[in-house]
Motif scaffolding. Sequence first.
Motif, PDB file in Angstrom:
ATOM      1  N   HIS A 241       0.830  -1.208   0.000  1.00 46.59           N
ATOM      2  CA  HIS A 241       0.000   0.000   0.000  1.00 46.59           C
ATOM      3  C   HIS A 241       0.866   1.260   0.000  1.00 46.59           C
ATOM      4  N   ALA A 242       2.000   1.197   0.709  1.00 41.49           N
ATOM      5  CA  ALA A 242       2.915   2.345   0.697  1.00 41.49           C
ATOM      6  C   ALA A 242       3.423   2.606  -0.721  1.00 41.49           C
ATOM      7  N   LEU A 243       3.752   1.526  -1.434  1.00 37.05           N
ATOM      8  CA  LEU A 243       4.251   1.687  -2.798  1.00 37.05           C
ATOM      9  C   LEU A 243       3.170   2.239  -3.717  1.00 37.05           C
ATOM     10  N   ARG A 244       1.986   1.664  -3.613  1.00 34.72           N
ATOM     11  CA  ARG A 244       0.923   2.026  -4.552  1.00 34.72           C
ATOM     12  C   ARG A 244       0.299   3.380  -4.229  1.00 34.72           C
ATOM     13  N   GLU A 245       0.064   3.611  -2.928  1.00 37.39           N
ATOM     14  CA  GLU A 245      -0.727   4.780  -2.562  1.00 37.39           C
ATOM     15  C   GLU A 245       0.119   5.966  -2.104  1.00 37.39           C
ATOM     16  N   ASN A 246       1.185   5.703  -1.347  1.00 39.67           N
ATOM     17  CA  ASN A 246       2.022   6.823  -0.927  1.00 39.67           C
ATOM     18  C   ASN A 246       2.963   7.260  -2.043  1.00 39.67           C
ATOM     19  N   LEU A 247       3.438   6.300  -2.819  1.00 33.41           N
ATOM     20  CA  LEU A 247       4.437   6.617  -3.842  1.00 33.41           C
ATOM     21  C   LEU A 247       3.866   6.557  -5.256  1.00 33.41           C
ATOM     22  N   ASP A 248       2.606   6.208  -5.375  1.00 35.79           N
ATOM     23  CA  ASP A 248       1.932   6.195  -6.677  1.00 35.79           C
ATOM     24  C   ASP A 248       2.593   5.243  -7.677  1.00 35.79           C
ATOM     25  N   LEU A 249       3.160   4.166  -7.169  1.00 38.57           N
ATOM     26  CA  LEU A 249       3.777   3.165  -8.044  1.00 38.57           C
ATOM     27  C   LEU A 249       2.809   1.978  -8.142  1.00 38.57           C
ATOM     28  N   THR A 250       1.874   2.084  -9.042  1.00 37.58           N
ATOM     29  CA  THR A 250       0.783   1.106  -9.087  1.00 37.58           C
ATOM     30  C   THR A 250       1.099  -0.111  -9.953  1.00 37.58           C
ATOM     31  N   GLY A 251       2.338  -0.216 -10.411  1.00 37.74           N
ATOM     32  CA  GLY A 251       2.739  -1.420 -11.141  1.00 37.74           C
ATOM     33  C   GLY A 251       2.705  -2.656 -10.264  1.00 37.74           C
ATOM     34  N   THR A 252       2.993  -2.498  -9.001  1.00 40.77           N
ATOM     35  CA  THR A 252       2.930  -3.607  -8.053  1.00 40.77           C
ATOM     36  C   THR A 252       1.469  -3.872  -7.721  1.00 40.77           C
ATOM     37  N   HIS A 253       1.005  -5.065  -8.049  1.00 43.25           N
ATOM     38  CA  HIS A 253      -0.431  -5.345  -7.959  1.00 43.25           C
ATOM     39  C   HIS A 253      -0.801  -6.053  -6.660  1.00 43.25           C
ATOM     40  N   ILE A 254      -2.056  -5.894  -6.294  1.00 43.91           N
ATOM     41  CA  ILE A 254      -2.624  -6.635  -5.169  1.00 43.91           C
ATOM     42  C   ILE A 254      -3.612  -7.635  -5.763  1.00 43.91           C
ATOM     43  N   GLY A 255      -3.315  -8.918  -5.598  1.00 43.77           N
ATOM     44  CA  GLY A 255      -4.186  -9.912  -6.211  1.00 43.77           C
ATOM     45  C   GLY A 255      -5.088 -10.612  -5.228  1.00 43.77           C
ATOM     46  N   CYS A 256      -4.493 -11.176  -4.178  1.00 41.65           N
ATOM     47  CA  CYS A 256      -5.262 -12.120  -3.361  1.00 41.65           C
ATOM     48  C   CYS A 256      -5.476 -11.648  -1.941  1.00 41.65           C
ATOM     49  N   ASP A 257      -4.644 -10.740  -1.458  1.00 40.96           N
ATOM     50  CA  ASP A 257      -4.754 -10.270  -0.080  1.00 40.96           C
ATOM     51  C   ASP A 257      -4.382 -11.315   0.960  1.00 40.96           C
ATOM     52  N   THR A 258      -3.888 -12.458   0.551  1.00 43.44           N
ATOM     53  CA  THR A 258      -3.565 -13.498   1.530  1.00 43.44           C
ATOM     54  C   THR A 258      -2.129 -13.984   1.445  1.00 43.44           C
ATOM     55  N   GLY A 259      -1.364 -13.439   0.517  1.00 44.12           N
ATOM     56  CA  GLY A 259       0.014 -13.894   0.374  1.00 44.12           C
ATOM     57  C   GLY A 259       0.172 -15.081  -0.547  1.00 44.12           C
ATOM     58  N   ASN A 260      -0.860 -15.452  -1.257  1.00 44.32           N
ATOM     59  CA  ASN A 260      -0.767 -16.626  -2.128  1.00 44.32           C
ATOM     60  C   ASN A 260      -0.358 -16.311  -3.560  1.00 44.32           C
ATOM     61  N   CYS A 261      -0.741 -15.144  -4.085  1.00 47.58           N
ATOM     62  CA  CYS A 261      -0.708 -15.001  -5.545  1.00 47.58           C
ATOM     63  C   CYS A 261       0.582 -14.415  -6.091  1.00 47.58           C
ATOM     64  N   GLY A 262       1.328 -13.675  -5.293  1.00 43.21           N
ATOM     65  CA  GLY A 262       2.615 -13.175  -5.756  1.00 43.21           C
ATOM     66  C   GLY A 262       2.564 -11.965  -6.680  1.00 43.21           C
ATOM     67  N   ALA A 263       1.366 -11.420  -6.946  1.00 44.17           N
ATOM     68  CA  ALA A 263       1.280 -10.250  -7.829  1.00 44.17           C
ATOM     69  C   ALA A 263       1.995  -9.039  -7.222  1.00 44.17           C
ATOM     70  N   CYS A 264       2.149  -9.053  -5.899  1.00 43.40           N
ATOM     71  CA  CYS A 264       2.757  -7.907  -5.205  1.00 43.40           C
ATOM     72  C   CYS A 264       4.245  -8.090  -4.983  1.00 43.40           C
ATOM     73  N   THR A 265       4.863  -9.072  -5.664  1.00 43.28           N
ATOM     74  CA  THR A 265       6.282  -9.349  -5.435  1.00 43.28           C
ATOM     75  C   THR A 265       7.159  -8.153  -5.809  1.00 43.28           C
ATOM     76  N   VAL A 266       8.034  -7.775  -4.892  1.00 44.10           N
ATOM     77  CA  VAL A 266       9.058  -6.755  -5.164  1.00 44.10           C
ATOM     78  C   VAL A 266      10.390  -7.279  -4.620  1.00 44.10           C
ATOM     79  N   LEU A 267      11.474  -6.660  -5.048  1.00 42.81           N
ATOM     80  CA  LEU A 267      12.766  -6.992  -4.452  1.00 42.81           C
ATOM     81  C   LEU A 267      13.049  -6.013  -3.326  1.00 42.81           C
ATOM     82  N   VAL A 268      13.349  -6.532  -2.155  1.00 39.32           N
ATOM     83  CA  VAL A 268      13.807  -5.697  -1.049  1.00 39.32           C
ATOM     84  C   VAL A 268      15.248  -6.108  -0.763  1.00 39.32           C
ATOM     85  N   ASP A 269      16.156  -5.166  -0.939  1.00 37.50           N
ATOM     86  CA  ASP A 269      17.589  -5.441  -0.829  1.00 37.50           C
ATOM     87  C   ASP A 269      17.970  -6.680  -1.643  1.00 37.50           C
TER      88      ASP A 269
END
Lengths: 214, 295
Positions: free
Chosen positions: A28-56
Motif C-alpha cells: 500500500h505504501a508503494l501504490r498509494e504513498n508513492l503512486d507506483l501502481t505497477g505492483t499489484h494486489i491480487g489475493c490479499d492473503t500472500g498466495n498469488c505473488g502479484a505484489c512481489t518486489v525486491l527488497v535489498d
Amino acid sequence: MTDERELTLTVNGTERMIEVEPRRLLVHALRENLDLTGTHIGCDTGNCGACTVLVDGEPIKSCLAFAVQADGSEILTVEGMEELPAAAGELHPLQEGFHEEHGLQCGYCTPGMIIAGKALLDENPDPDEDEIREAISGNLCRCTGYQNIVRSIEYAADELESRAAADGGTPIDSTNSSSLGATGSEGKSIDCGLENCCGGPGVGSGDHDDGGSS
Amino acid sequence: MKAAPFEHHEPSTTDEAVSLLESLERPTILAGGQSLVPMLRFRLARPETVIDINGIDALDYLREEAGFLRIGALARHADVADADVIAESYGSFADTAPLVADPQIRNRGTVVGSITQADPKGDWGSVLLAHEGAVVAQGPDGERVIPADEFFLLPYDTTLEESELVTEVRVPTPDAREGSAYHKLKRKTGDYAMAGVATRLVFDEDGRIETAGIGMTAVDITNARARDAEDRLEGERPSSALFEEAGELAAEESNPESDEHGDASYKERMIDVLTQRALGDAAERAGVVKRTVSP
C-alpha cells in the motif's frame, strides 16, 4: 497508537520519504504513498505473488510486510526495470521476453512474474525449465498456463547472455548494449559459440551458425 | 483488509524484547510475519502492540555449537535451504526447507516462527519432534529449554509463557550412524501439507536401530510423534518389512480429519506410505543400508 512514522525507502534508485502508520503494508505504501501502481494486489492473503518486489535484492511479497519493516531498504518494483543498465534505455530483456513470447494475457500477474524472474536471473543466469518453474511457483497466473511465462524468462536469460557475450563477457553497461538484442530473436548478428544463446529453442540451427545478420 | 491499529516497537536486544513483552498490553511478536501479517489483516489476531524483533541481530544465526544445531529466531527458511552444514548433515532439514510455502515466503518466514505458531500443518514441528529437539525461550527469569515433546498443546497453542520470547530451536548434532528425512504430500507449491512425515534413525555399531524418531504433520491436532512405530523400530535391523510395519503403526497413531483435500482414510494411508519412504531415506543417509523397496 496511530502515530505515523517517517520512513526512507530507496525505490528504483530514488530515495523517497513517506509518513505511514505502522500497520501500513509495504504494497500500500508503494501504490498509494508513492503512486507506483505497477505492483499489484491480487489475493490479499500472500498466495498469488502479484505484489512481489525486491527488497535489498530478495524477492518478497509486499502484502506480507509492513512498510516500517522496509525502512532504509532498497526496493525494486516493476517500474524500475526499464531503468536498469540491462534495459539500455528501452525495455529490460525480461519485459521484452514477455512481449516476444506472449508471456501475458490479462497482464495482472506480470509485474510479480517479472520481478520473480529478475530475482532468479540475478542468482542463476542460465536456469533450466524446472528452476524457472520453481522460481515462479509463488506467483499465480490464471490465464496463460505458465508455458509462455517460462519461455519469456528463458528468452530473457538468452538475451542477457548474448549481450554479455557481445560485450566481451563482462556485464553490459548502458553505453554499448543497444546495438544488439533489442530486436529479439530475429535480430541476432553474432556467433557467440554458445548453445541456445541467440534466441533459444525457436531459432533454426542454421541461423545460429552463419554468423551474419539475418 | 487492513490490520487494526497497533503500537509498533523495534527492540534491538533480546532483553529489551522480553521487558517489552512483560510490560506491554497484549503484545505479539513479529519475526517473519508470513502467518502473522495475514492474521492481523483479517483481524484473526488483534494485538495492542507488535514487537518487531527483526532488528535483534544476535538472533540471526544458524550454526552447530556445543553438540547442537542451533537455529536462531531470525533464521529464514531460505537460510536453512542455503546452509552448507544442512546439506552435509541434516537430511530432514534439507528436505523440508524447499517444501515450505514458496520462494518469496521462504525469504521472510522463519523456522522458529513457524514452530512457535504451532500450526499442526507446519512442517518444522514434525522435524523437531523426530530429532528430539527443543525450543529455547527467554523470559523475565532467564532462559528455559523446552523439549519439543512438551511444547505443542493445541493448534496455535504451546506451553510458552506470555512473557517469553523464543530465541532458538535446537536439535542434537548427528551421530556418525544417523540419518534423517522428511516427506510431504501437498497439492501444489505453496500449500501446507495434507500429510507429512519426518524421520530420524540412529544405528548402533551392529547396524541395529538404536533410536528412532517419527514426527507427523497435519494428521492430528498438533504435530505428533508416532511412538508405537518408533518403539517397533528400536533394537531391530532395518528391512522393508520392518518399515512397512512401522508405516502401518504410524498410520494407526495418526488422527487425520476428512476435508476438501481428502478423507481421513486416505490421509492415514498416506502417512503409512510417507513413513516408509522417509525411513528408507533416513536409513540410506545413515549409511547403514541401501534402500531396496520404494512403496
